[in-house]
Design a protein around this motif. Structure first.
Motif, PDB file in Angstrom:
ATOM      1  N   ASN A   1       5.774   4.796  -0.309  1.00 38.12           N
ATOM      2  CA  ASN A   1       5.529   6.419  -0.381  1.00 38.12           C
ATOM      3  C   ASN A   1       5.368   6.417  -1.870  1.00 38.12           C
TER       4      ASN A   1
ATOM      5  N   THR B   1       0.717  -1.046  -0.188  1.00 40.15           N
ATOM      6  CA  THR B   1       0.040   0.219  -0.299  1.00 40.15           C
ATOM      7  C   THR B   1       0.850   1.597  -0.070  1.00 40.15           C
ATOM      8  N   ASN B   2       0.139   2.257  -0.608  1.00 34.56           N
ATOM      9  CA  ASN B   2       0.658   3.286   0.153  1.00 34.56           C
ATOM     10  C   ASN B   2       0.694   4.080   0.736  1.00 34.56           C
ATOM     11  N   GLN B   3       1.148   5.423   1.531  1.00 37.07           N
ATOM     12  CA  GLN B   3       0.748   6.153   3.111  1.00 37.07           C
ATOM     13  C   GLN B   3      -0.855   6.365   3.288  1.00 37.07           C
ATOM     14  N   LYS B   4      -1.010   6.429   2.027  1.00 40.25           N
ATOM     15  CA  LYS B   4      -3.077   6.748   1.583  1.00 40.25           C
ATOM     16  C   LYS B   4      -3.651   5.497   2.073  1.00 40.25           C
ATOM     17  N   GLY B   5      -3.223   3.961   2.401  1.00 37.94           N
ATOM     18  CA  GLY B   5      -3.800   2.592   2.160  1.00 37.94           C
ATOM     19  C   GLY B   5      -4.149   2.870   0.689  1.00 37.94           C
ATOM     20  N   GLU B   6      -3.924   3.022  -0.321  1.00 41.31           N
ATOM     21  CA  GLU B   6      -4.274   2.679  -0.590  1.00 41.31           C
ATOM     22  C   GLU B   6      -3.316   1.504  -1.530  1.00 41.31           C
TER      23      GLU B   6
ATOM     24  N   ASN C   1       2.110   7.656  -5.044  1.00 42.32           N
ATOM     25  CA  ASN C   1       0.491   8.195  -5.371  1.00 42.32           C
ATOM     26  C   ASN C   1       0.216   6.506  -7.041  1.00 42.32           C
ATOM     27  N   LYS C   2      -0.773   6.138  -6.877  1.00 39.83           N
ATOM     28  CA  LYS C   2      -0.947   4.729  -8.283  1.00 39.83           C
ATOM     29  C   LYS C   2      -0.364   5.970  -9.472  1.00 39.83           C
TER      30      LYS C   2
END
Length: 123
Positions: free
Chosen positions: A76, A17-22, A78-79
């Protein structure tokens, strides 16, 4: 020693996941440098559905952090950044001797390659 030590089999198949939980995909493999004995990069599968149309990414191991509570890997990025990263087809892996490719990966993920204090001695 405070480092979390995990087996390669417990890492392979781990959702990232990334730090946003995605969700960013799943670790498919770990590539080990036989000279230094360290993990050079993780192969991350992203996109597609049920293994079809997914793209593989070589992610420098330094780009990951580990949530020690859940033992999950966090990247860390984003998509969009991952989708635009240099990737490869699962049947056409990058050449390990292509230093320019590897340097571009470290730059893309904003991490620096580990430095090694001791070099392995050969008999």
């Amino acid at each position: 020693m405070n480092n979390l030590i995990l087996s390669s089999t417990s890492i392979t198949g781990t959702n990232v996941t990334n730090q946003k939980g995605e969700s960013l995909g799943e670790i498919k493999d770990l590539m080990i440098d036989t000279e230094t004995g360290t993990v050079n990069y993780a192969v991350l599968s992203f996109g597609g559905f049920l293994g079809l149309g997914d793209k593989y990414f070589a992610i420098p191991f330094e780009a990951f952090s580990v949530n020690t509570t859940t033992e999950k890997f966090v990247l860390n990025v984003n998509k969009d950044r991952l989708e635009n990263a240099p990737g490869f087809d699962k049947n056409s892996w990058p050449k390990t001797s292509d230093h320019q490719y590897w340097e571009s990966l470290y730059k893309h993920y904003g991490v620096e390659r580990r430095s090694y204090v001791a070099q392995r001695q050969t008999a």
